[in-house]
Design a protein around this motif. Structure first.
Motif, PDB file in Angstrom:
ATOM      1  N   LEU C 201       0.011   0.950   8.108  1.00 13.10           N
ATOM      2  CA  LEU C 201      -0.823   1.750   7.202  1.00 13.10           C
ATOM      3  C   LEU C 201       0.459   2.535   6.202  1.00 13.10           C
ATOM      4  CD1 LEU C 201      -3.323   3.483   9.727  1.00 13.10           C
ATOM      5  CD2 LEU C 201      -3.833   1.987   7.438  1.00 13.10           C
ATOM      6  N   LEU C 203       2.938   0.897   5.198  1.00 15.60           N
ATOM      7  CA  LEU C 203       3.514  -0.188   4.254  1.00 15.60           C
ATOM      8  C   LEU C 203       2.636  -0.505   3.284  1.00 15.60           C
ATOM      9  CD1 LEU C 203       4.857  -2.874   6.734  1.00 15.60           C
ATOM     10  CD2 LEU C 203       6.213  -1.737   4.975  1.00 15.60           C
ATOM     11  N   THR C 204       1.284  -0.405   3.470  1.00 11.93           N
ATOM     12  CA  THR C 204       0.128  -0.627   2.542  1.00 11.93           C
ATOM     13  C   THR C 204      -1.048   0.160   2.821  1.00 11.93           C
ATOM     14  OG1 THR C 204      -1.140  -2.247   1.252  1.00 11.93           O
ATOM     15  CG2 THR C 204      -0.825  -2.684   3.650  1.00 11.93           C
ATOM     16  N   ARG C 205      -1.717   0.576   1.686  1.00 15.65           N
ATOM     17  CA  ARG C 205      -2.932   1.247   2.102  1.00 15.65           C
ATOM     18  C   ARG C 205      -4.157   0.476   1.506  1.00 15.65           C
ATOM     19  NH1 ARG C 205      -3.326   6.562   5.138  1.00 15.65           N
ATOM     20  NH2 ARG C 205      -1.090   6.823   5.518  1.00 15.65           N
TER      21      ARG C 205
END
Lengths: 243, 243, 243, 243
Positions: C201, C203-205
């Motif tokens: 979460l 690292l990327t949404r």
């Protein structure tokens, strides 16, 4: 002189590396004998694997002067003296540089009450006391380190028995308790909840402070007259552990 | 030849895995004998559990050539040679790939002085030296790794004795000190404060650099003529540990 | 009385510190004998290194009253009673304050199904049950802790056998399984995937929830009639381990 | 049959828990004998502390069928078969659910080449292969897991010998090497650099990919005809360790 207390303080000091709260010798524990007006503290800069109970230094509570001991006491001794004199019901004090608590101290942020692990031990946010001013640092650094903690508790109306720890901004954590051993326990809980709060704050910046009624429930089922944790008959006794 | 120094450098190397600073064999320590113009360094690529004091390689300080030893010296030997020749007061050097320091090096970010754990050892930010250019890499990679560190200290006016470590951008940390053992200690402190700074920077992007007067207080109570830490009579001596 | 079950529950409790799921005594495991209508649970606040199989407390499933034992049962006993009575196919229950799961609970966030490690054990998101209201806390805190879990599973249509864990918001994780040992296994998997999800979460949404067909594949190759993992002849048996 | 290879594969499997790469039994290693057209792989779901060299299962490289062994082979066997047949120069394969690599796999993100620790082992980004489609999962899940890796290397023009690892999106890491032991080493390096990259990416979102010339320098001083690391006379030999 105070051989039992020296042993108790020695053992509490030795728990710091066991609990992962110190690297090298970055921590110290003291314990007080209020009747005799004396306290016992770790010597300065002695590695844990060389430390002996007989190395503990005895300090006069009234003036902070060494009463017995061949070694220099912790350089944080004036902080301990100040705290014992202004928090009259505490029996032990711990200072560490445990990394999660330091991370919050450096950010000048309280460790907020965001989960029940916190509420079981700390009856509210653990405050980040103000960093010392230039004048305070130059006049009496270690003594004023105690003073900023006490001032913060007074100004914010925090009960030092119910919230037995503080951060000093830019520096690190102090904790205390009725005994040296309980103060070490509180130091560990502080480190655990600092880590948890950090991660919660990265997951969401929504307000996740506990409501007062949940704080009440968890803190009071463990502390005070109506506590119902553990195995003691006397419900009002404090328990070191929770299930 | 230099058996005592070999033993000292060997022991310092063995502390790297003990302190959690290396995986596999990703680290090396050296120590210098300035009078003889020689230094001793770990051989290249030998696993720690097979390493012996007698494996240490002796190198000529003036030209970086091997003087004694059956094994190849660390491939980072030209970096050590350069640093010893440009930082004339250091006695030992450490290189690791410790993960928190590497994370900052990869980001090309200094490890800022944000708490007193940092200030006790490093009298200011630990700088991220410039990454090497294509030309520098192709001409003399390991030698120029030393050069970029020295250039950074010179350009930014940093005292290498007061800030005994650097990051090389995209690569990792180097540290040093009066002895190999102190250089290892500094490598560990660097890793600890890198971890703490990382977390502080995620908690807040407000400026949390220490004010100069707090840096002064913490650094100078441990170093120099007015130090008052530890157990030594000679206050000016440096102490490996702090309480 | 129930000596085998006491031993089984004792051993499952002892695995909690071994697996790094508890600090101090912050966890408890119970196991049920459905035929006899009794279950066995850890006593309240006893340190793990002092715990014995004979300390386990026997509780009546119907009314939650202690049937045998010199020690007080876990203060979370009413939660266990509620869960056993509403999740009729489970054989063991675990409660811990494991830090990654607590971090999600404090954020009031589900632990989403984002990788196959999750799907091997949990057939969908592990839900964060609603925090208790003031009225629920004051009326019957521990019982209502079980109630909010069951309510969440019912309202969201989650199969408690296929998703054998829940978070209680602001508090922490509970897990269960056909045996106490499997419930401990599920507690550990929950902690592992909470840590992984946290990092994913950050690292990327972007939406990284697993598609249903991948959930199906991983969950069903380990559970149910067509499972093909491990060494058992009876494919429908559940396997504690996966390769 | 293949007793030496069984021993080698067994030992490589046992290194996974030692290096902290697996919880429970979540990992498997295989090793191939190209001349005989056979490979050896861990059995499915056997706990590491019960595993024996004689438990290893022998598989036919051509059709993936078991040739010898009382136990079922790893359920990931079709992935190993596919990879051995399409990456003809590899001698060993590792699959784990190591948590940092899983976190990137779940995010569907490559592990970028951002520091020299990475460049010493991986000559460029470690790619995140596409997640499998519904059809691929239902038709031949484990075989198509190998296929998506090979397809990614082909489409992106990556040399599987120079980048000896991949992530499978939503799932986890695979690594390989000339021997089972080297494949385990590569699995550990992957986990280390995943952790470092994660932290670097949180510190800055500026582009911190290594320039090609730095990748070249670090990779080629360890691999190929001009390597100059370690103690081997034959410079072209690959060395497991770096200093």
């Amino acid at each position: 002189m105070l051989e039992d207390l020296k042993q108790e303080v020695y053992e509490a000091n030795m728990r710091l590396p066991e609990l992962g709260l110190v690297s090298f010798t970055w921590g110290n524990v003291s314990g007080v004998d209020r009747e005799k007006g004396l306290y016992v503290i770790k010597p300065s800069g002695v590695p844990y694997d060389e430390l002996k109970a007989s190395d503990m230094v005895v300090v006069n509570l009234a003036d902070g002067k060494v009463v017995e001991g061949d070694l220099n006491p912790s350089s944080d001794t004036p902080t301990h003296t100040y705290l014992y004199n202004h928090f009259p019901k505490i029996g032990g004090i711990v200072h560490t540089h445990s990394p999660w608590a330091v991370s919050f101290a450096a950010a000048k942020m309280d460790i907020p009450a965001m989960n029940t692990t916190h509420a079981d031990t700390f009856y509210g946010d653990v405050p980040a006391a103000d960093a010392l001013t230039k004048e305070e640092i130059e006049a009496d650094y270690e003594g004023n380190t105690g003073k900023t903690i006490v001032k913060t508790f007074n100004e914010r109306g925090i009960d030092y028995e119910a919230v037995p720890a503080a951060l000093v901004s830019q520096h690190g954590p102090f904790s205390w308790g009725p005994t040296p051993d309980k103060a070490v326990y509180n130091a560990k809980v502080l480190e655990v909840v600092a880590e948890e709060d950090y991660h919660t704050l990265q997951l969401t910046r929504a307000n996740r402070e506990l409501p007062q009624y949940l704080l009440d429930k968890h803190y009071l089922r463990k502390h005070g007259a109506n506590a119902y944790y553990g195995q003691n008959n006397a419900k009002s006794k404090e328990h070191a552990a929770r299930e």
